[in-house]
Structures are given as structure tokens and as C-alpha cells.
Write an enzyme that holds these catalytic residues in place. Structure first.
Site, PDB file in Angstrom:
ATOM      1  N   ALA A   1       0.831  -1.209   0.000  1.00  0.00           N
ATOM      2  CA  ALA A   1       0.000   0.000   0.000  1.00  0.00           C
ATOM      3  C   ALA A   1       0.867   1.261   0.000  1.00  0.00           C
ATOM      4  O   ALA A   1       1.825   1.344  -0.754  1.00  0.00           O
ATOM      5  CB  ALA A   1      -0.977  -0.032   1.175  1.00  0.00           C
ATOM      6  N   CYS A   2       0.555   2.209   0.870  1.00  0.00           N
ATOM      7  CA  CYS A   2       1.244   3.496   0.834  1.00  0.00           C
ATOM      8  C   CYS A   2       2.714   3.422   1.248  1.00  0.00           C
ATOM      9  O   CYS A   2       3.455   4.391   1.087  1.00  0.00           O
ATOM     10  CB  CYS A   2       0.518   4.497   1.734  1.00  0.00           C
ATOM     11  SG  CYS A   2      -1.108   4.978   1.097  1.00  0.00           S
ATOM     12  N   SER A   3       3.135   2.296   1.796  1.00  0.00           N
ATOM     13  CA  SER A   3       4.535   2.129   2.190  1.00  0.00           C
ATOM     14  C   SER A   3       5.354   1.382   1.148  1.00  0.00           C
ATOM     15  O   SER A   3       6.522   1.066   1.399  1.00  0.00           O
ATOM     16  CB  SER A   3       4.614   1.394   3.532  1.00  0.00           C
ATOM     17  OG  SER A   3       3.961   2.102   4.553  1.00  0.00           O
TER      18      SER A   3
END
Length: 376
Positions: free
Chosen positions: A158-160
């Protein structure tokens, strides 16, 4: 040349779509949709069978997120009250896919900035929050389009994703399994967003970034030493997207609301901020880095309030724009690419020996931090 096993960030690349949607444009489109919906369901609303939708405002969006605009790959359909979703022509299997196309552009810029030839690159990691397809891997398509003789694979945290990709690439360098690795994050997040949801339709934008991670022995003179990296995951349903190929087995009558981005924003804020701040502080201590001396923090661009609190916990004071620059206002949340955009646009002015932090966090929960130090 003898390799050192010391990973560095040699260069970064950025592709930005030409089209941008301002909050004013977005609110106008959304409120026209709300008016149409309420008019078409007026009898059901009056009978209490359907809940009336509420209009939005520029003030609400900016107070909730700090976002003022976002770049997108498909503007007109998103702003059409009858569609409110990106639309593009489906490409044949022989054509370069959209994610690969923008990923290649970001990669080429990173290679050019480093003075690097594709023959020097050993691997491509496509690290992004939503892949265009299950297989063949986007990374392998990007590798092929660039003409790299090596290997590639996709990874999704995801966002990481980008920071997880950087640590993975750095580990290859440390182990001697590669000397040059491209971490590319093509994020077409407009495709997984519910543009009809008042609480989230303003969040995401499209972009692509690339980070060239290399052995210090082959990197350009000016680069960023990777002092250390730290990753963390904690399972949570507070940010979720249930879309996938198994959805075909779900009866249409069961609805599809959670097949797009959904989140419990207040819970995310309350739980992620302390988790990320503590992870940064713990890794700084392990590396013998004084967190209050960090020259700059390039944080995940999701929410201005979250970044402000995390920076305060780490630096010990309210961070100014120089210490914690933002691109959230013009790019919106671009998932894993956000912290890389901030680094790409706001790092050239730092002096040799300055220490900074690239940090991302998001669904999973997931969080990743990369401590870097600039060379001459």
C-alpha cells in the site's frame, strides 16, 4: 571496480500527469452529482427510504486534508456527474500498459539524472499500491520496455510500498546480489477511489516515481548514503480495498461499496501517528542519530495534520516547511509515491553531511523509514 556493499540513493525520477483537478472543480462536480441524486430519489428521500446526500465545499476539503489539487490521468470523466470515475481505452496485450508507460518515464529520468545506462541496472522492483493486473508482473514489463537484462518483480505494501522497495533494493546491494536497482512506483490511485464519497473523493492523485538504489562504488559523486532502514506492519481493517479477481464470485446484490478505497479516518489518525513516530525514534537511536538534528523529513503525503504531529514528536518542536516540506497541496495523496515526490523536489538544497528521513505509512498498517545522508 570492487563493490562496497554500501547502498545509496543515486537519483530519483518523477512523472506528473499534465491534467490537474482543483478543489473548486471537484466540489462543483460533486455538488452537481449530489443535486442530481437527490432529485432523482426525491420521493424515496421524502419517505425516509433513502438518505439525502450532502454537498461538499472547498473549505471542508482543505480543513480535512490540506489538499488543494491533484493530478489525474483521466480528468473529464472524473468531473462528469454521470460518470465520476476515470476512463481510458483498453490497450492490447502488445501495447505498453499505462502503469508501465508512466513508470518507464520516471525511471528514465532517474537514470538520466544519475548518468546511468540501462545496461548498468540489474533489477526493477515495481512497488505500488494497486497493480494494473495480476500477471505478468508490471516490473517485468517495465524492465522489458527499458531494455534491462536482469530481473524484476512487483510488491504491494500500500502506501509504504516505495520505502519497502528501497529497503529490499538496499538489501540486494548489501548482499552483493545487485549493484544497481530501480524502485519504481506508478500510482494511478484515481482508479481505486470512490469519487462519489464525500469523505474521501478528494484524497488521491496520479503520479509515478523512481528511485535508483546503487552500490556506493558505482554511484555518482553526489548521492545519498542509506544509513539505515526500518519496516513495520500491524494488521488493521481501518484502511481497506476489497477489489480483486475473486470478486467475480460475489453476487451483485451484495454490493460493491468496499471494492474501492474505504477508511476509518479518525482511527487511522489515532493509531498510526504514535506507531510511526516511535518507529522513527527507535531506528534513530539504533543508528546513533539525534532525531532533533534531522535536517529534513520527507514524510508520506496523506494528511497535513498527521505529518505535523509525527514531525513534532520526532523533532521536539513544530516543524516548518523547510524541515518537513509538503507536496500534498498540489499532488494530493499519491500513496507510496508521496514521500518520494517530496524528496525528489525538496532535497537538492541540502549540504554535504546533512541527514534526513524518508518515511511512509498507510494501509496494512504498514510503515517504512529510510535514514539518508548527503555526500559532497
Amino acid at each position: 571496480m570492487e563493490l562496497t556493499g554500501q547502498p545509496v540513493i543515486a537519483a530519483t525520477g518523477l512523472f506528473t500527469p499534465s491534467d490537474s483537478i482543483t478543489n473548486e472543480e471537484l466540489v462543483d462536480s460533486f455538488n452537481r452529482f449530489v443535486a442530481l441524486h437527490n432529485e432523482r430519489h426525491s420521493d424515496a428521500i421524502a419517505a425516509g427510504e433513502v438518505e439525502a446526500l450532502q454537498p461538499s465545499s472547498v473549505e471542508f476539503i482543505e480543513k480535512a486534508s490540506g489538499i488543494k489539487a491533484r493530478h489525474v490521468m483521466s480528468k473529464a470523466p472524473v468531473l462528469d456527474p454521470e460518470i465520476m470515475s476515470p476512463r481510458w481505452d483498453e490497450r492490447s496485450n502488445d501495447e505498453l500498459s499505462m502503469m508501465a508507460e508512466i513508470g518507464v518515464k520516471a525511471c528514465r529520468q532517474a537514470l538520466e539524472r544519475a548518468g546511468r545506462d540501462v545496461a548498468d541496472v540489474d533489477a526493477v522492483l515495481c512497488a505500488a499500491s494497486n497493480m494494473e493486473r495480476a500477471y505478468p508482473a508490471m516490473a517485468v514489463e517495465i524492465q522489458q520496455a527499458l531494455g534491462i537484462d536482469g530481473f524484476g518483480f512487483d510488491m504491494n505494501v500500500a502506501c509504504s510500498s516505495a520505502t519497502f522497495g528501497i529497503q529490499t533494493a538496499a538489501d540486494y546491494i548489501r548482499a552483493g546480489n545487485a549493484k544497481s536497482v530501480l524502485v519504481v512506483s506508478p500510482e494511478i490511485t484515481s482508479g481505486h477511489l470512490n469519487w462519489r464519497d464525500r469523505d474521501s473523493h478528494f484524497i488521491f492523485g496520479d503520479v509515478a516515481t523512481a528511485v535508483l538504489v546503487e552500490d556506493a562504488a558505482v554511484a555518482p559523486t553526489e548521492h545519498w548514503n542509506i544509513l539505515g532502514t526500518k519496516l513495520k506492519t500491524v494488521f488493521s481493517n481501518n484502511i481497506r480495498n476489497n477489489f480483486g479477481f475473486l470478486n467475480r464470485a460475489v453476487p451483485e446484490t451484495e454490493g460493491t461499496a468496499d471494492k474501492l478505497f474505504v477508511q476509518e479516518g479518525r482511527k487511522v489518525f489515532k493509531e498510526v501517528v504514535p506507531m510511526v513516530a516511535q518507529m522513527i525514534l527507535d531506528e534513530a537511536e539504533r543508528l546513533s542519530v539525534d532525531p532533533t538534528s534531522l535536517r529534513r523529513m520527507w514524510l508520506h503525503q496523506a494528511n497535513a495534520g498527521m505529518n505535523r504531529l509525527i514531525a513534532h514528536k520526532v523533532l521536539g518542536h513544530e516543524a516548518n516547511d523547510d524541515e518537513s516540506p509538503t507536496v500534498l497541496d498540489t499532488y494530493g495523496n499519491t500513496s507510496s509515491a508521496g514521500s518520494i515526490i517530496a524528496f525528489h523536489l525538496h532535497s537538492a538544497d541540502l549540504a554535504a553531511e546533512d541527514v534526513g528521513l524518508i518515511c511512509s505509512f498507510g494501509a496494512g498498517y504498514s510503515a517504512g523509514c529510510v535514514f539518508v545522508q548527503k555526500t559532497a
